[in-house]
Enzyme design. Structure first.
Site, PDB file in Angstrom:
ATOM      1  N   CYS A  12       0.836  -1.227  -0.063  1.00  0.00           N
ATOM      2  CA  CYS A  12      -0.073   0.039  -0.049  1.00  0.00           C
ATOM      3  C   CYS A  12       1.010   1.377  -0.137  1.00  0.00           C
ATOM      4  O   CYS A  12       2.122   1.094  -0.142  1.00  0.00           O
ATOM      5  CB  CYS A  12      -0.909  -0.071   1.180  1.00  0.00           C
ATOM      6  SG  CYS A  12      -0.228  -0.032   2.863  1.00  0.00           S
ATOM      7  N   CYS A  86      -4.604  -1.037  -1.393  1.00  0.00           N
ATOM      8  CA  CYS A  86      -5.048   0.433  -1.535  1.00  0.00           C
ATOM      9  C   CYS A  86      -6.430   0.696  -1.803  1.00  0.00           C
ATOM     10  O   CYS A  86      -7.141  -0.124  -2.311  1.00  0.00           O
ATOM     11  CB  CYS A  86      -3.968   1.168  -2.522  1.00  0.00           C
ATOM     12  SG  CYS A  86      -2.164   0.906  -2.456  1.00  0.00           S
ATOM     13  N   CYS A  94      -0.923   3.559  -5.663  1.00  0.00           N
ATOM     14  CA  CYS A  94      -0.487   2.220  -5.240  1.00  0.00           C
ATOM     15  C   CYS A  94       0.753   1.772  -5.848  1.00  0.00           C
ATOM     16  O   CYS A  94       0.703   1.719  -7.070  1.00  0.00           O
ATOM     17  CB  CYS A  94      -1.768   1.175  -4.912  1.00  0.00           C
ATOM     18  SG  CYS A  94      -1.335  -0.078  -3.730  1.00  0.00           S
TER      19      CYS A  94
END
Length: 144
Positions: A12, A86, A94
């Site tokens: 992430c 994400c 991301c």
């Protein structure tokens, strides 16, 4: 002969919340069938509400480090599965990871973007935590 665990990378933006929770759940609930790590595009510091929410389920992630996806790439690491966690809104930011591994995207809300009182943000963090745990349980069933 024992089967090699499936190497999974959760990524992430900050590696401070969602990817940390996913890594923790998969390593625990996967019972050695998976080896999970996590990383971010811009590693930050662990989100204290995430640390608290995970502790409520008996997981102490307070000592976890945040890792850079770039460091893993420079080390030449490879993964069987790379999962971006994400949110839909942050999908363009991301990180991606090179290699031939299967790529998945599981959009979860970002606990660091929550607003409201601390109790309201903690309640939403618990919801995100529980959603991630449910997805991990489904993932383990699918890949077992």
């Amino acid at each position: 002969m024992d089967k090699k665990p499936v190497d999974v990378l959760f990524i992430c933006v900050h590696n401070s919340a969602r990817s940390q929770m996913a890594e923790t759940f998969l390593n625990d609930l996967g019972k050695g069938r998976f080896k999970a790590v996590s990383a971010g595009l811009e590693p930050g510091t662990l989100n204290p509400l995430v640390v608290k929410a995970m502790a409520e389920l008996g997981y102490d992630i307070s000592g976890n480090s945040t890792n850079s996806v770039f460091d893993y790439a420079k080390e030449g690491r490879s993964f069987d599965i790379v999962v971006a966690v994400c949110s839909k809104e942050a999908q363009e930011r991301c990180p991606i990871f090179p290699g031939k591994g299967t790529r998945l995207h599981w959009p979860f809300d970002d606990p660091s973007s929550l607003s409201g009182s601390e109790e309201e943000r903690l309640a939403e963090t618990r919801r995100i935590r529980d959603d991630i745990k449910t997805k991990i349980i489904e993932f383990i069933a699918e890949y077992s």
